[in-house]
Write an enzyme that holds these catalytic residues in place. Structure first.
Site, PDB file in Angstrom:
ATOM      1  N   LYS A  65      -2.623  -1.810   7.815  1.00 26.55           N
ATOM      2  CA  LYS A  65      -3.823  -1.271   8.448  1.00 26.55           C
ATOM      3  C   LYS A  65      -3.973  -1.829   9.859  1.00 26.55           C
ATOM      4  O   LYS A  65      -3.649  -2.979  10.118  1.00 26.55           O
ATOM      5  CB  LYS A  65      -5.057  -1.627   7.610  1.00 26.55           C
ATOM      6  CG  LYS A  65      -5.156  -0.838   6.305  1.00 26.55           C
ATOM      7  CD  LYS A  65      -6.462  -1.116   5.605  1.00 26.55           C
ATOM      8  CE  LYS A  65      -6.618  -0.257   4.358  1.00 26.55           C
ATOM      9  NZ  LYS A  65      -7.892  -0.504   3.657  1.00 26.55           N
ATOM     10  N   ARG A 103       0.860  -1.179   0.000  1.00 32.01           N
ATOM     11  CA  ARG A 103       0.000   0.000   0.000  1.00 32.01           C
ATOM     12  C   ARG A 103       0.899   1.232   0.000  1.00 32.01           C
ATOM     13  O   ARG A 103       2.038   1.198   0.463  1.00 32.01           O
ATOM     14  CB  ARG A 103      -0.883   0.026   1.254  1.00 32.01           C
ATOM     15  CG  ARG A 103      -1.847  -1.141   1.390  1.00 32.01           C
ATOM     16  CD  ARG A 103      -2.670  -0.998   2.676  1.00 32.01           C
ATOM     17  NE  ARG A 103      -3.663  -2.057   2.831  1.00 32.01           N
ATOM     18  CZ  ARG A 103      -3.482  -3.178   3.528  1.00 32.01           C
ATOM     19  NH1 ARG A 103      -2.312  -3.385   4.134  1.00 32.01           N
ATOM     20  NH2 ARG A 103      -4.433  -4.077   3.616  1.00 32.01           N
ATOM     21  N   TYR A 136     -10.981  -7.882  -4.364  1.00 30.84           N
ATOM     22  CA  TYR A 136      -9.928  -7.001  -4.864  1.00 30.84           C
ATOM     23  C   TYR A 136      -9.391  -7.456  -6.200  1.00 30.84           C
ATOM     24  O   TYR A 136      -8.996  -6.662  -7.042  1.00 30.84           O
ATOM     25  CB  TYR A 136      -8.797  -7.001  -3.825  1.00 30.84           C
ATOM     26  CG  TYR A 136      -7.742  -5.958  -4.000  1.00 30.84           C
ATOM     27  CD1 TYR A 136      -6.619  -6.199  -4.772  1.00 30.84           C
ATOM     28  CD2 TYR A 136      -7.854  -4.726  -3.354  1.00 30.84           C
ATOM     29  CE1 TYR A 136      -5.632  -5.247  -4.901  1.00 30.84           C
ATOM     30  CE2 TYR A 136      -6.871  -3.776  -3.484  1.00 30.84           C
ATOM     31  CZ  TYR A 136      -5.762  -4.033  -4.257  1.00 30.84           C
ATOM     32  OH  TYR A 136      -4.788  -3.075  -4.380  1.00 30.84           O
ATOM     33  N   HIS A 144      -1.876   2.695  -6.093  1.00 31.96           N
ATOM     34  CA  HIS A 144      -2.855   1.626  -5.885  1.00 31.96           C
ATOM     35  C   HIS A 144      -2.981   0.752  -7.123  1.00 31.96           C
ATOM     36  O   HIS A 144      -3.204  -0.449  -7.022  1.00 31.96           O
ATOM     37  CB  HIS A 144      -4.214   2.224  -5.507  1.00 31.96           C
ATOM     38  CG  HIS A 144      -5.223   1.192  -5.111  1.00 31.96           C
ATOM     39  ND1 HIS A 144      -4.998   0.303  -4.080  1.00 31.96           N
ATOM     40  CD2 HIS A 144      -6.448   0.896  -5.610  1.00 31.96           C
ATOM     41  CE1 HIS A 144      -6.056  -0.501  -3.960  1.00 31.96           C
ATOM     42  NE2 HIS A 144      -6.938  -0.162  -4.885  1.00 31.96           N
ATOM     43  N   ARG A 174      -0.242  -1.777  -7.011  1.00 31.19           N
ATOM     44  CA  ARG A 174      -0.561  -2.827  -6.036  1.00 31.19           C
ATOM     45  C   ARG A 174      -1.610  -3.772  -6.613  1.00 31.19           C
ATOM     46  O   ARG A 174      -1.505  -4.996  -6.474  1.00 31.19           O
ATOM     47  CB  ARG A 174      -1.055  -2.187  -4.742  1.00 31.19           C
ATOM     48  CG  ARG A 174      -1.639  -3.157  -3.694  1.00 31.19           C
ATOM     49  CD  ARG A 174      -1.964  -2.385  -2.423  1.00 31.19           C
ATOM     50  NE  ARG A 174      -2.915  -3.058  -1.555  1.00 31.19           N
ATOM     51  CZ  ARG A 174      -2.604  -3.944  -0.610  1.00 31.19           C
ATOM     52  NH1 ARG A 174      -1.341  -4.316  -0.449  1.00 31.19           N
ATOM     53  NH2 ARG A 174      -3.531  -4.474   0.163  1.00 31.19           N
ATOM     54  N   HIS A 212      -4.176  -8.645   3.757  1.00 34.08           N
ATOM     55  CA  HIS A 212      -5.623  -8.631   3.985  1.00 34.08           C
ATOM     56  C   HIS A 212      -5.981  -9.538   5.151  1.00 34.08           C
ATOM     57  O   HIS A 212      -5.524 -10.677   5.204  1.00 34.08           O
ATOM     58  CB  HIS A 212      -6.366  -9.126   2.742  1.00 34.08           C
ATOM     59  CG  HIS A 212      -6.387  -8.133   1.623  1.00 34.08           C
ATOM     60  ND1 HIS A 212      -6.635  -8.487   0.320  1.00 34.08           N
ATOM     61  CD2 HIS A 212      -6.178  -6.786   1.616  1.00 34.08           C
ATOM     62  CE1 HIS A 212      -6.587  -7.402  -0.444  1.00 34.08           C
ATOM     63  NE2 HIS A 212      -6.312  -6.365   0.312  1.00 34.08           N
TER      64      HIS A 212
END
Length: 311
Positions: free
Chosen positions: A182, A158, A286, A251, A254, A277
């Site tokens: 995250k 990311r 995704y 993005h 990625r 994830h």
């Protein structure tokens, strides 16, 4: 067009508060006729639905009834944005009733519309990635930019993860990078080949730009950690300079990593871990994958799912 032309279909106990609300919108709020008509359409649709369900007074409506209205809209194929508009009109109406002392709480306040599905960026094909990464300039900024792009595509990072990497997080000998994703979750991601080579090239010239006490792996020409916006700007500029038809963003690199890895390996679980994830369903969405191959793998592998052989 009269504001109350379809109200007679409603019971008076549901209709009269709406009539007062329409007058309030017209006289006190001064909303456009288009907005007034939109409120009217949304509210009367819901009022008729509630009346069909047996409700006679607006004061009977609670959050569960509002959720039913939203669910009904979803079943009817309404877009999330349309359901959000419908709920917004209902919240405004209940605020009006509270203002007039006819209700004490707004039952629509805690109910949110389903999230809009964010369109995923179209990934680059392998040739486009090769065209983008054919950066041959040897000045430090170009070397830095290629290293960043190689890392975004080569490790599937990311943007925030890449920007936050410090020099000490890189292990060239092990071919690993420690990243914080995250939720402040830390993971190690492998990097090799061109990504490793260009990070090495960048480390050789990084000292020409970085301030002496700067810990960040990637720095701006001011010598401090590069910003998200600066990375995005540089990626877009390189896309134009390299004559790539698609708009280039971190993005998108990625996303291209995920798509190309999945196409080559067909290993959804591994790609999930590489992307960081938490849930495999996120990876499945995704990468535009059809979930069917997971069901096939389950049928073939799980001992309770295998079909018995006929004797």
């Amino acid at each position: 067009m009269p504001m109350n032309d379809s109200l007679p279909a409603l019971s008076s106990s549901l209709r009269r508060p709406l009539e007062r609300f329409y007058e309030y919108l017209r006289a006190e709020k001064g909303l456009s006729l288009h907005t007034q008509r939109n409120y009217k359409q949304q509210l009367e649709t819901m009022a008729l639905q509630l009346m069909t369900l047996g409700l006679k007074e607006w004061s009977q409506v609670d959050a569960s009834w509002v959720r039913q209205l939203a669910s009904k809209g979803m079943r009817e194929g309404m877009k999330p944005s349309s359901i959000a508009t419908r709920l917004s009109s209902l919240r405004s109406f209940f605020d009006f009733l509270i203002l007039r002392g006819e209700m004490t709480a707004n039952p629509a306040k805690g109910v949110s519309a389903p999230r809009k599905k964010r369109p995923l960026p179209k990934n680059l094909d392998v040739d486009e990635v090769g065209q983008l990464l054919e950066v041959t300039d040897d000045d430090p900024l170009s070397i830095r930019d290629r290293a960043m792009m190689e890392l975004l595509y080569g490790a599937g990072l990311r943007l925030a993860e890449m920007v936050s990497i410090n020099v000490r997080d890189i292990s060239l000998s092990a071919g690993e990078i420690r990243v914080v994703g995250k939720g402040d979750k830390e993971r190690k991601v492998p990097f090799a080949g061109q990504a490793k080579q260009w990070v090495t090239n960048w480390l050789k010239v990084r000292g020409e730009l970085a301030n002496a006490d700067e810990k960040a792996l990637f720095v701006s020409k001011l010598g401090v950690r590069i910003s998200h916006r600066n990375v995005q700007k540089r990626m877009a500029e390189w896309g134009q300079k390299q004559s790539v038809a698609s708009h280039i963003s971190p993005h998108k690199l990625r996303h291209s990593f995920a798509t190309h890895m999945l196409e080559s390996s067909n290993n959804l679980r591994a790609v999930q871990e590489l992307l960081g994830h938490e849930n495999i369903s996120t990876t499945q969405i995704y990468t535009h994958l059809d979930f069917q191959h997971l069901a096939t793998a389950y049928d073939q592998a799980h001992p309770r799912a295998k079909k018995k052989r006929s004797d």
